[in-house]
Design a protein around this motif. Sequence first.
Motif, PDB file in Angstrom:
ATOM      1  N   LEU A  53       0.851  -1.235  -0.123  1.00  0.00           N
ATOM      2  CA  LEU A  53      -0.128  -0.063  -0.006  1.00  0.00           C
ATOM      3  C   LEU A  53       0.886   1.221   0.063  1.00  0.00           C
ATOM      4  CD1 LEU A  53      -2.781  -1.088   2.276  1.00  0.00           C
ATOM      5  CD2 LEU A  53      -2.783  -1.090   0.118  1.00  0.00           C
ATOM      6  N   GLU A  54       2.242   1.181   0.366  1.00  0.00           N
ATOM      7  CA  GLU A  54       3.138   2.168   0.196  1.00  0.00           C
ATOM      8  C   GLU A  54       4.254   2.019  -0.882  1.00  0.00           C
ATOM      9  OE1 GLU A  54       2.728   4.962   2.091  1.00  0.00           O
ATOM     10  OE2 GLU A  54       0.705   4.169   2.758  1.00  0.00           O
ATOM     11  N   PRO A  55       4.569   2.838  -1.721  1.00  0.00           N
ATOM     12  CA  PRO A  55       5.651   2.783  -2.372  1.00  0.00           C
ATOM     13  C   PRO A  55       7.041   2.519  -1.692  1.00  0.00           C
ATOM     14  CG  PRO A  55       5.211   5.007  -2.504  1.00  0.00           C
ATOM     15  CD  PRO A  55       3.970   4.414  -1.773  1.00  0.00           C
ATOM     16  N   GLY A  56       8.132   1.887  -2.348  1.00  0.00           N
ATOM     17  CA  GLY A  56       9.081   1.998  -1.718  1.00  0.00           C
ATOM     18  C   GLY A  56       9.918   0.601  -1.879  1.00  0.00           C
ATOM     19  N   GLY A  57      11.322   0.553  -1.940  1.00  0.00           N
ATOM     20  CA  GLY A  57      12.050  -0.655  -2.012  1.00  0.00           C
ATOM     21  C   GLY A  57      11.575  -1.335  -3.391  1.00  0.00           C
ATOM     22  N   PRO A  62       3.177   1.194  -9.855  1.00  0.00           N
ATOM     23  CA  PRO A  62       1.988   1.548  -9.348  1.00  0.00           C
ATOM     24  C   PRO A  62       0.415   0.976 -10.168  1.00  0.00           C
ATOM     25  CG  PRO A  62       2.582   3.359 -10.268  1.00  0.00           C
ATOM     26  CD  PRO A  62       3.794   2.403 -10.390  1.00  0.00           C
ATOM     27  N   LEU A  63      -0.380   0.578  -9.562  1.00  0.00           N
ATOM     28  CA  LEU A  63      -1.725   0.437 -10.102  1.00  0.00           C
ATOM     29  C   LEU A  63      -2.498   1.579  -9.648  1.00  0.00           C
ATOM     30  CD1 LEU A  63      -2.416  -3.449  -9.298  1.00  0.00           C
ATOM     31  CD2 LEU A  63      -1.558  -2.475 -11.438  1.00  0.00           C
ATOM     32  N   TYR A  64      -3.439   2.105 -10.571  1.00  0.00           N
ATOM     33  CA  TYR A  64      -4.155   3.234 -10.364  1.00  0.00           C
ATOM     34  C   TYR A  64      -5.498   3.057 -10.373  1.00  0.00           C
ATOM     35  CZ  TYR A  64       0.430   5.532 -11.846  1.00  0.00           C
ATOM     36  OH  TYR A  64       1.328   6.143 -11.806  1.00  0.00           O
ATOM     37  N   ARG A  65      -6.485   3.678  -9.396  1.00  0.00           N
ATOM     38  CA  ARG A  65      -7.680   3.753  -9.616  1.00  0.00           C
ATOM     39  C   ARG A  65      -8.240   4.334 -11.009  1.00  0.00           C
ATOM     40  NH1 ARG A  65     -10.234   8.252  -8.668  1.00  0.00           N
ATOM     41  NH2 ARG A  65      -9.062   9.861  -7.451  1.00  0.00           N
ATOM     42  N   ARG A  66      -9.352   4.251 -11.295  1.00  0.00           N
ATOM     43  CA  ARG A  66     -10.176   5.033 -12.486  1.00  0.00           C
ATOM     44  C   ARG A  66      -9.972   6.624 -12.148  1.00  0.00           C
ATOM     45  NH1 ARG A  66     -14.357   3.821 -16.313  1.00  0.00           N
ATOM     46  NH2 ARG A  66     -15.094   5.824 -17.150  1.00  0.00           N
ATOM     47  N   PRO A  67      -9.429   7.122 -13.096  1.00  0.00           N
ATOM     48  CA  PRO A  67      -9.211   8.603 -13.054  1.00  0.00           C
ATOM     49  C   PRO A  67     -10.400   9.348 -13.081  1.00  0.00           C
ATOM     50  CG  PRO A  67      -7.500   7.754 -14.512  1.00  0.00           C
ATOM     51  CD  PRO A  67      -8.562   6.592 -14.348  1.00  0.00           C
ATOM     52  N   ASP A  68     -10.630  10.472 -12.285  1.00  0.00           N
ATOM     53  CA  ASP A  68     -11.743  11.340 -12.514  1.00  0.00           C
ATOM     54  C   ASP A  68     -12.028  11.905 -14.142  1.00  0.00           C
ATOM     55  OD1 ASP A  68     -12.335  10.707  -9.851  1.00  0.00           O
ATOM     56  OD2 ASP A  68     -11.488  12.444  -9.273  1.00  0.00           O
ATOM     57  N   ASP A  69     -11.038  12.284 -14.612  1.00  0.00           N
ATOM     58  CA  ASP A  69     -11.249  12.615 -16.078  1.00  0.00           C
ATOM     59  C   ASP A  69     -11.545  11.522 -17.242  1.00  0.00           C
ATOM     60  OD1 ASP A  69      -8.775  11.569 -15.959  1.00  0.00           O
ATOM     61  OD2 ASP A  69      -7.674  13.341 -17.031  1.00  0.00           O
ATOM     62  N   TRP A 115       1.211  -0.656  -5.109  1.00  0.00           N
ATOM     63  CA  TRP A 115       2.433  -0.916  -5.737  1.00  0.00           C
ATOM     64  C   TRP A 115       2.731  -2.313  -5.960  1.00  0.00           C
ATOM     65  CZ3 TRP A 115       1.343   3.412  -2.978  1.00  0.00           C
ATOM     66  CH2 TRP A 115       1.312   4.657  -3.712  1.00  0.00           C
ATOM     67  N   LEU A 116       3.198  -2.599  -6.987  1.00  0.00           N
ATOM     68  CA  LEU A 116       3.869  -4.038  -7.184  1.00  0.00           C
ATOM     69  C   LEU A 116       5.329  -3.913  -7.611  1.00  0.00           C
ATOM     70  CD1 LEU A 116       1.093  -5.113  -9.998  1.00  0.00           C
ATOM     71  CD2 LEU A 116       0.993  -5.775  -7.543  1.00  0.00           C
ATOM     72  N   LYS A 117       5.812  -5.432  -7.477  1.00  0.00           N
ATOM     73  CA  LYS A 117       7.221  -5.204  -7.627  1.00  0.00           C
ATOM     74  C   LYS A 117       7.764  -5.370  -8.844  1.00  0.00           C
ATOM     75  CE  LYS A 117       8.068  -8.435  -3.543  1.00  0.00           C
ATOM     76  NZ  LYS A 117       8.446  -9.575  -3.049  1.00  0.00           N
ATOM     77  N   ASP A 118       6.763  -5.932  -9.833  1.00  0.00           N
ATOM     78  CA  ASP A 118       7.405  -6.512 -11.296  1.00  0.00           C
ATOM     79  C   ASP A 118       6.405  -5.735 -11.990  1.00  0.00           C
ATOM     80  OD1 ASP A 118       7.805  -7.969 -13.496  1.00  0.00           O
ATOM     81  OD2 ASP A 118       7.809  -9.738 -12.539  1.00  0.00           O
TER      82      ASP A 118
END
Length: 132
Positions: A53-57, A62-69, A115-118
């Motif tokens: 749930l947090e970026p790092g290492g 990133p996986l994103y939610r549906r953008p408002d636009d 965030w994912l590793k790959d």
Amino acid sequence: MVLFREILQSASDEVEIDRKIRDNFHFWELGRENSSNSVLLTGYYEPILEGSLEPGGEYRYPLYRRPDDLVDFPADEFSARRTARMEGGREVPYYSRREIDTEGVLQGKNLELLWLKDPWERFVLHIQGSGL
């Protein structure tokens, strides 16, 4: 697939293999011999991914939610249903997967779910449309 392989490796003989497979799997008859009916088989794969749930290492993708636009436009007599965004009062195509995942056009917009590793796993998830 893992369970099937385990059964093949652990069973002592063909009778035990047959019993364990029948106990753990369902079978359907899809067609009959000498039938003119064709059968189309498809599959669905739901990947199970490790994320944060947090970026790092090692969690950098990133996986994103549906953008408002992101706007859905219904089909009409002149065009099919489509998805786009509005820019300067005009409908323009939404960002491509390359622009989103490689060029980072959505970065910093607080749209990240996790965030994912790959990056390959992210690509598979995009194609499949869902995952855990």
